[in-house]
Design a protein around this motif. Structure first.
Motif, PDB file in Angstrom:
ATOM      1  N   PHE A  95       0.836  -1.198   0.000  1.00 55.47           N
ATOM      2  CA  PHE A  95       0.000   0.000   0.000  1.00 55.47           C
ATOM      3  C   PHE A  95       0.873   1.251   0.000  1.00 55.47           C
ATOM      4  N   ALA A  96       1.948   1.246   0.794  1.00 54.15           N
ATOM      5  CA  ALA A  96       2.871   2.384   0.826  1.00 54.15           C
ATOM      6  C   ALA A  96       3.516   2.601  -0.537  1.00 54.15           C
ATOM      7  N   LEU A  97       3.924   1.514  -1.184  1.00 48.64           N
ATOM      8  CA  LEU A  97       4.540   1.629  -2.507  1.00 48.64           C
ATOM      9  C   LEU A  97       3.559   2.216  -3.517  1.00 48.64           C
ATOM     10  N   HIS A  98       2.318   1.749  -3.478  1.00 47.42           N
ATOM     11  CA  HIS A  98       1.315   2.236  -4.433  1.00 47.42           C
ATOM     12  C   HIS A  98       1.035   3.723  -4.241  1.00 47.42           C
ATOM     13  N   ILE A  99       0.828   4.128  -3.004  1.00 44.96           N
ATOM     14  CA  ILE A  99       0.444   5.511  -2.722  1.00 44.96           C
ATOM     15  C   ILE A  99       1.584   6.488  -2.949  1.00 44.96           C
ATOM     16  N   THR A 100       2.843   6.035  -2.795  1.00 48.15           N
ATOM     17  CA  THR A 100       3.981   6.956  -2.869  1.00 48.15           C
ATOM     18  C   THR A 100       4.888   6.706  -4.057  1.00 48.15           C
ATOM     19  N   GLU A 101       4.489   5.829  -4.992  1.00 46.47           N
ATOM     20  CA  GLU A 101       5.353   5.582  -6.149  1.00 46.47           C
ATOM     21  C   GLU A 101       5.397   6.825  -7.046  1.00 46.47           C
ATOM     22  N   PRO A 102       6.409   6.919  -7.916  1.00 48.02           N
ATOM     23  CA  PRO A 102       6.620   8.141  -8.701  1.00 48.02           C
ATOM     24  C   PRO A 102       5.409   8.627  -9.478  1.00 48.02           C
ATOM     25  N   CYS A 103       4.625   7.720 -10.066  1.00 48.37           N
ATOM     26  CA  CYS A 103       3.474   8.177 -10.847  1.00 48.37           C
ATOM     27  C   CYS A 103       2.459   8.891  -9.963  1.00 48.37           C
TER      28      CYS A 103
END
Length: 341
Positions: A95-103
């Protein structure tokens, strides 16, 4: 001073979230979970990163109590970092990766202009919507599916404790992803299950459901376009965080298809975070702030909106449904039960 401290905390918020993204993306929590405390030099070697830059990032996370820093620049896992492990099934790390990824980050940079134009910030930044982006980018797509599965797992136990799905013979999860929620409903209440989503998501469901111990024929899998037709055969339709991805007009179209699919005694169980009205508590028991999360949804999804209870009632009333009851859980999720008016 308290007001100033609050502002400083907000200003520093994105620094912490980006440090969290970097460490999780590099697999630092995975390494610490598997091998235990390690020096920053060892972690830099394993992740092929610049030692001094990595140290500053990890030290920042230690100050945030995500990691523990020991003497001689050694970092140890914590309860928080264990939650971020991404190689042992869906986790808050995904969830952290999805919400804070570059896109997603690029979308937030466009929010100032989007506030003026009404455009979707994510689309301004990436040239396509978030669902199209995750479909077209395998890494983002995998992270997104696991992030949604985590949210399901996060809320399911608390939901099962307060809402009885045993009253229904067949339950269908519309927009149910890999099937985490419907799997638990079927296993807990021994009812029949149906799972409906787009093809590229449903193709991941069989292996996931098998990993959750669901008998092969216990859940019927269906693919299609929710705006065209919803499968028949269920006396209860569950939608978790699904309507928040659509504006009022599109939500009405979805509800119309659901109404066509339901028998006269059928119900919709809408599982959502409810944005508080003025004077109501702003933070859910699990720490999520629906009013702030609503900004993320608006920034990322065309027409995306987290709504108040009154807004949900109005949308459903316009589609021929009435609210029977609201059941709150010990997370951010509430169950709103609607029947045909």
């Amino acid at each position: 001073m308290e007001a100033k401290n609050k502002i400083f905390s907000i200003i520093q918020g994105f620094w912490g979230s980006q440090c969290l993204y970097i460490a999780t993306c590099l697999g630092i929590p995975n390494l610490l979970e598997e091998y235990g405390a390690q020096s920053v030099e060892s972690l830099a070697e394993k992740t092929e990163t610049h030692t001094e830059t990595l140290y500053v990032v990890l030290r920042g996370l230690a100050h945030l109590e995500i990691l523990e820093e020991k003497p001689d620049r050694v970092f140890a896992p914590t309860e928080a970092s264990s939650l971020l492990v991404t190689n042992a099934g869906p986790s808050i790390g995904h969830f952290a990766l999805h919400i804070t990824e570059p896109c997603q980050w690029d979308g937030w940079k466009e929010l100032y202009d989007a506030v003026h134009t009404g455009e979707v910030a994510f689309e301004r930044a990436n040239g396509k919507g978030v669902y199209e982006f995750t479909r077209d980018n395998p890494w983002s797509g995998d992270v997104f599916i696991n992030a949604m599965s985590f949210l399901t797992d996060h809320a399911t136990e608390a939901l099962m404790a307060v809402y009885d799905f045993g009253q229904y013979e067949t339950v269908m999860d519309v927009g149910g992803g890999q099937g985490g929620l419907i799997a638990e409903i079927v296993k807990t209440y021994n009812c029949k299950g149906m799972l409906f989503d787009v093809p590229y998501v449903i193709e991941t469901a069989p292996s996931f459901l098998e990993s959750r111990g669901v008998p092969k024929d216990a859940i019927a899998l269906h693919t299609g376009d929710v705006f065209e037709k919803v499968p028949t055969g269920a006396d209860a339709i569950v939608m978790k965080y699904f309507l928040s991805a659509w504006n009022d007009e599109d939500a009405g179209k979805i509800l119309a298809r659901c109404r066509e699919a339901l028998p006269d005694h059928g119900k919709i169980v809408l599982l959502q975070s409810i944005v508080p009205d003025v004077g109501e508590p702003t933070v859910c028991p699990d720490g999520i702030m629906p009013g702030l999360f609503a900004v993320q949804i608006r920034s990322a999804v065309p027409g995306g909106v987290w709504r108040t209870l009154k807004q949900y009632q109005e949308i459903f009333a316009n589609s021929g449904f009435k609210l029977d009851r609201v059941v709150h859980t010990s997370t951010n999720l509430s169950a709103m039960e609607f029947s045909l008016a």
